[in-house]
Design an enzyme around this catalytic site. Structure first.
Site, PDB file in Angstrom:
ATOM      1  CG  ASP A 205      -2.028   0.987   1.133  1.00  7.07           C
ATOM      2  OD1 ASP A 205      -2.660   1.040   0.064  1.00  7.07           O
ATOM      3  OD2 ASP A 205      -2.253   1.719   2.099  1.00  7.07           O
ATOM      4  CG  HIS A 286     -10.297   7.058   2.749  1.00  8.79           C
ATOM      5  ND1 HIS A 286     -11.464   7.495   2.196  1.00  8.79           N
ATOM      6  CD2 HIS A 286     -10.632   6.439   3.892  1.00  8.79           C
ATOM      7  CE1 HIS A 286     -12.475   7.172   2.979  1.00  8.79           C
ATOM      8  NE2 HIS A 286     -11.994   6.524   4.023  1.00  8.79           N
ATOM      9  NE  ARG A 287      -1.311   5.736   2.173  1.00  8.44           N
ATOM     10  CZ  ARG A 287      -1.231   4.902   3.191  1.00  8.44           C
ATOM     11  NH1 ARG A 287      -1.237   3.617   3.002  1.00  8.44           N
ATOM     12  NH2 ARG A 287      -1.110   5.372   4.416  1.00  8.44           N
ATOM     13  CB  ALA A 288      -7.166   3.552  -3.741  1.00  6.58           C
TER      14      ALA A 288
END
Lengths: 358, 673
Positions: A205, A286-288
């Site tokens: 990630d 929420h990183r995507a």
């Protein structure tokens, strides 16, 4: 002797001379423009120019403005991210500025933890009886690229350390008698061959983008690969010179895109599209979303557009999504391209397919 | 402290600008108001602002009164908790006061023991020739927050130190000729991603509150999150200014709640309710009751009330119980079969953990069952019921139903515990692994430089020094003690001869291997596979971490031909030996899946005799443990050849049927014991 060393250092296979692997090249260029994309993970078989591409990228990277003499290469304009000594210096007066090429620091798989995070300076301690921090690889990589070849073979405890500092852009050292904190804001670039084992999800990630590459199958282009490589090995100087115009063109493109990036606008419609993609594709956290929007913006800047269009999201979404999909054990890391198309299609019908992505 | 924001610390995303994750935010605020709550554990998937939230909380924390100049931030109003310095200095006089914000102290996962508990001040010792204590992180964290990002990755040894200090509120240091103690009362805040492994139960219980968080699923919220983050990234200073009013408001609310808290009253009836809730949840110990009461009162204070209501108690339960419940809570929506194994295996308190383990396994079973049923059905459809005749063309059999494997645990004895991954952690004999502390010995030439310096420092005044500031003698030498977490190495030797095709043996054998692979996947073990059939044995899969590939190869493994058992054993032995050479810390476990009916030999000997000889060779290599899974169906006409083999190899022996009866644990456990 010195000459040969210099030559080997100087002649790196030009980035623009790489045949195919457009996805990988795009991901690397986007990162060169926007370091906030937080790096690339390149997954693929052996012998697919993974490492060559990363090393070649170094020659394309723009210069960084740095504080002269600072071991962490602090940005004189960015007070918030400065190391403590630069901050002290700034308080008492002006900082000496200088320019530096963006660094590509290699982290060997066999690296020990003390070399990675930094440790007690041995010489200083013995000679002067003083405690001083000796910076490690993370310090060197600040504001540059931290490159890990075969990142999946890295020792678990080194991965932990990377995670720790990648998360905050700060390296906190509390070991071997030293207590020290310095900025460690690096772009993580890794290559791996999935046949040798997967990465831990948490580390996966941390890579902003991810590309999956394969060997080229068309005979014509394979021949071209061989031809260029042979030409480079026979006379690197000439080869590099021949490609210099292309290199310069791309370099200028990157610099122009870097300037344009802060002015790229995003319509709410596009944000909703991104949120919808993230929800529908079932990614963790929420990183995507954040990476998708940054990648699309950077793509728009690269294309010379002032506003993010659907085509920018289309061209970059898979780079941000592939490694963030939830998956079951034994399931391959892959992206449901069709589903992605459906989501995008639901938003608008009148867009051309980007055939570059499978 | 400089007030100028430009010179202050790096910009941190404001707490109040965090969207969603209300429970996490409230849990943090509750701790800011009431330090007695005992901290919070934030569990959640990656990329859900866990770390951001904790760091941004620091800006909101109220100020406390401290004794000026004390490195432990002693509370001037509580003389009984003074550190030794303050106790002697302010016996009669009033201490000078100072105000400072509550500190958030980072404990990085790479920390070494000396910096956590504090150690000898090396510079002072060299220059002045005296011993002085140099405070560590626990000192700095006194009356503040000790923050451990990725707390589940912390080394066992450091976890023990934390537990000790947290339990007593005092840090006792006895090391390097220093004897010292100082107050260490801190709020423990940790974040973790359960995918990376679970925490030890003792440590989990230390956290007063626990919240489980997930990403937001509402598009509007997601868009707003993107917008805020983007605008913060572009102009952090502007963003901070925009939110400064909100931050100020929140700060005032916290201070008001702090003042109100001592006045909050709680109805005895509600106290009974607390006890009732805790009893129903089958919580172990009394900590939950205490924390829940405190939490309910703090909630009331946060809401600006002077009395606790029933709703406060209900709400408090949501924070206090999740990590303490004995009954398995409804499994959180995890996409994968969970990986809630304890990352480690302490030597003593194993029994305590047993219970938990079993619960987790039950959970695992429940979650896996739908999958398994599906596969089972598939198997029944696909797999041939009759055995193919000998010499028939190769057949590929489906993979039999996998069954949950109970935990394989390596129990390691002796001083040098062998390194082994998430099953257990051990100290390594090589120079790899994480340096956690030092020892007074000199055996492996692995110099712990800092410890050596500290050992030498006090004597420098007396030693002759030319050109150097520090003279080191051999008595000063200290060595690094390293810990390493590497997966174990499971090497499968699979009999793929024609006889394995009979009565679905291969289907079941594949099922058995798959079960072990699933387990290996979650623990990041290394796996390898050797198959033997026809005339020879082949290394299908050299040692790798890619369990995925092992699974694929297993699926495609064809069956047919004769049984070169000795070749298979010898090949496996070679693979294991070669791997031992590369990584001496690893403990290979050879798992032989066969019916033992050898009928091909490599040399002159008869096949069976040769196989026994090969087995004895494996027995002689002490580092390789082995386990034989007999696939011969029990009954009238069984030959018991696999059992003979196991005896010759000094291996554990199990019949496939036994394993299916969920006994694989003990099988492997005993083997490695």
């Amino acid at each position: 002797m010195e000459q040969t060393i210099e030559q080997t250092v100087r002649y790196i296979y030009p980035f623009t001379a790489l045949v195919g692997q457009e996805n990988m090249k795009l991901a690397l260029i986007l990162n060169a423009i926007n370091p906030k994309l937080a790096g690339v993970l390149i997954r693929g078989e052996k012998g697919t120019a993974k490492s060559t591409a990363v090393r070649a990228l170094a020659t394309l990277l723009p210069d960084n403005q740095v504080v002269a003499g600072c071991p962490f290469g602090c940005d004189p304009e960015d007070v918030a991210a400065m190391c403590s000594s630069c901050r002290e210096q700034l308080r008492s007066g002006e900082l000496n500025k200088t320019k530096h090429k963006m660094r590509v620091v290699e982290l060997p798989v066999s690296a020990t933890e003390d070399r990675v995070v930094g440790t007690l300076d041995l010489e200083e301690a013995i000679k002067k009886g003083e405690k001083r921090f000796e910076p490690g690889v993370l310090a060197e990589a600040n504001r540059g690229i931290l490159y890990v070849d075969e990142v999946n073979l890295l020792d678990d405890h080194i991965v932990d350390v990377l995670l720790d500092s990648a998360a905050m852009g700060v390296n906190t050292v509390e070991r071997e008698g030293v207590s020290f904190t310095h900025p460690a804001n690096f772009m993580l670039v890794g290559t791996m061959n999935p046949e040798e084992g997967e990465l831990r999800p948490q580390l996966l990630d941390r890579f902003g983008l991810c590309v999956q590459i394969q060997g080229i199958l068309e005979p014509d282009r394979r021949v071209e690969v061989i031809r260029r490589r042979v030409a480079f090995e026979e006379d690197p100087a000439r080869f590099c010179a021949a490609w210099e115009p292309e290199q310069e063109k791309l370099r200028r493109q990157i610099i122009a895109a870097k300037k344009a990036l802060p002015h790229v606008q995003v319509a709410d419609r596009m944000l909703y599209l991104i949120a919808e993609i993230a929800i529908e594709m079932g990614v963790d956290g929420h990183r995507a979303d954040l990476i998708m929007i940054k990648a699309a913006k950077t793509m728009a800047a690269l294309q010379g557009r002032e506003e993010v269009g659907e085509e920018d999201i289309r061209a970059t979404a898979d780079l941000a999504l592939m490694h963030r999909m939830r998956r079951k054990p034994f399931q391959d890391l892959r992206l449901d391209q069709q589903k992605l198309e459906e989501i995008m299609g639901g938003h608008s019908h009148s867009h051309t397919h980007n055939s570059e992505h499978k | 402290m400089q007030s100028n924001i430009r010179y202050s610390k790096r910009y941190v995303y404001p707490f109040t600008a965090l969207l969603g994750q209300e429970k996490m935010k409230k849990a943090l605020l509750l701790n800011a108001v009431n330090p007695r709550l005992g901290g919070v554990l934030i569990r959640g998937e990656k990329g859900t602002a866990k770390s951001t939230a904790v760091r941004s909380l620091a800006a909101l924390l109220p100020e406390i009164t401290v004794i000026a100049g004390c490195p432990y931030q002693c509370d001037p109003f509580h003389p009984e908790k003074f550190c030794i310095n303050c106790r002697t200095a302010y016996k009669l006089e009033t201490p000078p006061l100072a105000w400072r914000q509550v500190q958030v102290v980072d404990l990085p996962v790479s920390a070494t023991e000396d910096r956590v508990v504090g150690s000898l001040d090396f510079e002072y010792a060299v220059k002045q020739g005296g011993r002085r204590f140099e405070p560590g992180l626990l000192a700095r964290a006194n009356r503040g927050i000790l923050y451990v990002d990725e707390v589940n990755l912390l080394d066992d040894h450091l976890v023990d130190l934390l537990l000790d200090a947290a339990a007593l509120g005092v840090n006792f240091v006895e090391r390097e000729g220093i004897s010292y103690s100082h107050p260490a009362e801190f709020i423990l805040v940790g974040t973790m991603n359960p995918e990376e492994g679970e925490l030890r139960p003792q440590l989990i219980d230390r956290f007063g509150l626990c919240v489980q968080i997930e990403g937001e699923s509402d598009p509007k919220t997601r868009v707003e999150i993107i917008k805020r983050r983007e605008s913060f990234d572009q102009d952090p200073l502007g963003f901070l200014e925009m939110w400064s009013a909100e931050e100020e408001k929140a700060r005032r609310e916290i201070i008001a709640a702090c003042r109100l808290l001592p006045e909050v009253a709680m109805d005895p009836q509600l106290e009974e309710l607390v006890v009732q809730i805790c009893t129903e949840a089958l919580v172990a110990g009394h900590r939950a009751d205490l924390v829940m009461t405190a939490c309910a009162r703090t909630l009331a204070a946060l809401y600006g009330r002077r009395e606790v209501r029933e709703s406060d108690v209900q709400e408090a339960a949501e924070y206090v119980l999740p990590h303490r419940m004995r009954q398995a809570p409804p499994p959180p929506q995890e996409p994968e079969p969970p990986e809630p194994e304890e990352p480690d295996e302490p030597e003593d308190p194993e029994e305590e953990e047993e219970q938990q383990e079993q619960e987790q396994e039950q959970q695992q079973e429940q979650q896996q069952s739908p999958e398994m049923q599906e596969e089972q059905q598939e198997d029944q459809d696909q797999s041939p019921q009759k055995a193919p005749p000998q010499g028939a063309p190769d057949v590929v059999f489906a993979v039999g139903e996998p069954f949950p494997v109970r935990r394989i645990s390596y129990k390691v004895k002796g001083i040098l515990r062998r390194g082994s991954g998430r099953r257990s952690r051990g100290q390594t004999a090589t120079k790899t692994g994480r340096y956690v502390r030092s020892a007074m010995r000199w055996e492996r030439q692995d110099l712990a430089f800092d410890a050596t310096l500290r050992a030498a420092a006090p004597y420098q005044k007396r030693r002759r020094r030319d050109r150097v500031a520090v003279v080191i003698e051999s008595a000063d030498l200290r060595e690094k003690v390293r810990e390493k977490r590497v997966g174990n190495f499971l090497l499968f030797a699979v009999d793929a001869s024609g006889s394995m095709g009979a009565q679905q043996r291969m289907v079941e054998a594949k099922g058995a291997v798959l079960s072990l692979l699933l387990d290996a996947y979650q623990k990041r073990d290394r796996v390898g596979m050797v198959a033997f059939r026809g005339e020879q044995a082949d290394v299908l899969l050299p040692p790798t971490n890619s369990v995925e590939r092992a699974q694929k190869l297993l699926q495609e493994l064809p069956v047919g031909g004769r049984t070169p058992l000795s070749a298979g054993l010898i090949k496996s032995y070679e693979v294991a030996k070669a791997h031992l050479f590369k990584d001496p810390d690893i403990r290979p476990l050879l798992i032989i899946i066969s019916d033992g009916k050898a009928n091909v030999s490599i040399g002159e000997e008869r096949p069976l005799a040769e196989a026994v000889r090969a087995a004895e060779m494996i027995k002689d290599e002490e580092r390789i443990k082995s386990l034989v899974v007999d696939v011969e169906s029990s009954g009238f006409l069984s030959f018991g050849l696999a059992r003979q083999l196991a005896e010759a190899m000094d291996a554990e022996y199990y019949k496939l049927d036994d394993l299916k009866a969920d006994r694989l644990v003990e099988a492997v456990h005993n083997t490695l014991g």
